[in-house]
Design a protein around this motif. Structure first.
Motif, mmCIF file in Angstrom:
data_model
loop_
_atom_site.group_PDB
_atom_site.id
_atom_site.type_symbol
_atom_site.label_atom_id
_atom_site.label_comp_id
_atom_site.label_asym_id
_atom_site.label_seq_id
_atom_site.Cartn_x
_atom_site.Cartn_y
_atom_site.Cartn_z
ATOM 1 N N SER A 78 14.397 -11.349 -4.612
ATOM 2 C CA SER A 78 13.530 -10.946 -5.695
ATOM 3 C C SER A 78 12.093 -11.188 -5.270
ATOM 4 C CB SER A 78 13.871 -11.747 -6.950
ATOM 5 O OG SER A 78 13.012 -11.382 -7.978
ATOM 6 N N ASN A 79 11.309 -10.124 -5.220
ATOM 7 C CA ASN A 79 9.924 -10.235 -4.793
ATOM 8 C C ASN A 79 9.047 -9.744 -5.945
ATOM 9 O OD1 ASN A 79 7.401 -10.133 -3.635
ATOM 10 N ND2 ASN A 79 8.076 -9.057 -1.802
ATOM 11 N N PRO A 80 8.304 -10.639 -6.589
ATOM 12 C CA PRO A 80 7.487 -10.231 -7.726
ATOM 13 C C PRO A 80 6.327 -9.316 -7.324
ATOM 14 C CG PRO A 80 7.093 -12.546 -7.200
ATOM 15 C CD PRO A 80 8.202 -12.063 -6.316
ATOM 16 N N GLU A 81 5.983 -9.281 -6.062
ATOM 17 C CA GLU A 81 4.870 -8.454 -5.609
ATOM 18 C C GLU A 81 5.326 -7.077 -5.115
ATOM 19 O OE1 GLU A 81 2.396 -10.517 -2.829
ATOM 20 O OE2 GLU A 81 2.524 -12.369 -3.987
ATOM 21 N N ALA A 82 6.608 -6.829 -5.146
ATOM 22 C CA ALA A 82 7.127 -5.548 -4.681
ATOM 23 C C ALA A 82 6.645 -4.431 -5.605
ATOM 24 C CB ALA A 82 8.645 -5.578 -4.633
ATOM 25 N N VAL A 83 6.331 -3.319 -5.000
ATOM 26 C CA VAL A 83 5.843 -2.171 -5.762
ATOM 27 C C VAL A 83 6.891 -1.067 -5.659
ATOM 28 C CG1 VAL A 83 4.052 -0.414 -5.915
ATOM 29 C CG2 VAL A 83 3.449 -2.744 -5.260
ATOM 30 N N MET A 84 7.208 -0.502 -6.796
ATOM 31 C CA MET A 84 8.183 0.587 -6.811
ATOM 32 C C MET A 84 7.416 1.904 -6.885
ATOM 33 S SD MET A 84 11.209 1.133 -9.501
ATOM 34 C CE MET A 84 12.663 1.958 -9.019
#
Length: 102
Positions: free
Chosen positions: A4-10
């Protein structure tokens, strides 16, 4: 192995609706001075018409006062109009060529 990466952008691909370009009719206008043979030559050179097609359009111009040479997007239509008018003036003919929205 899911992290789980809170900085990931979809990235989401948006569908963009593209309208076809506006089309314009190129019209030749009749005058009392430009020879019919010259009009046929213009139609063959600038609109890639054969002798029969060019003669038919020339007769429309002569009999009805106006004839449609083709339908093109704005940039192509304006270029063709300029080329026809320039060619006519170079050959000392008052042939008028215009474009109007289809």
């Amino acid at each position: 192995m899911t992290e789980s990466n809170p900085e990931a952008v979809m990235l989401v691909q948006e569908k963009v609706e593209r309208k076809p370009p506006s089309m314009y009719k190129i019209l030749l206008l009749n005058d009392d001075f430009t020879p019919m043979e010259f009009v046929i030559e213009v139609l063959k050179i600038f609109f890639s018409m054969n002798q029969e097609q060019a003669t038919r359009i020339m007769l429309e111009v002569h009999m009805q006062g106006v004839g449609v040479c083709g339908i093109y997007p704005s940039d192509i239509a304006s270029t063709k109009v300029k080329q026809v008018v320039e060619f006519a003036r170079k050959n000392q003919h008052p042939l008028r060529c215009i474009m109007e929205e289809n």
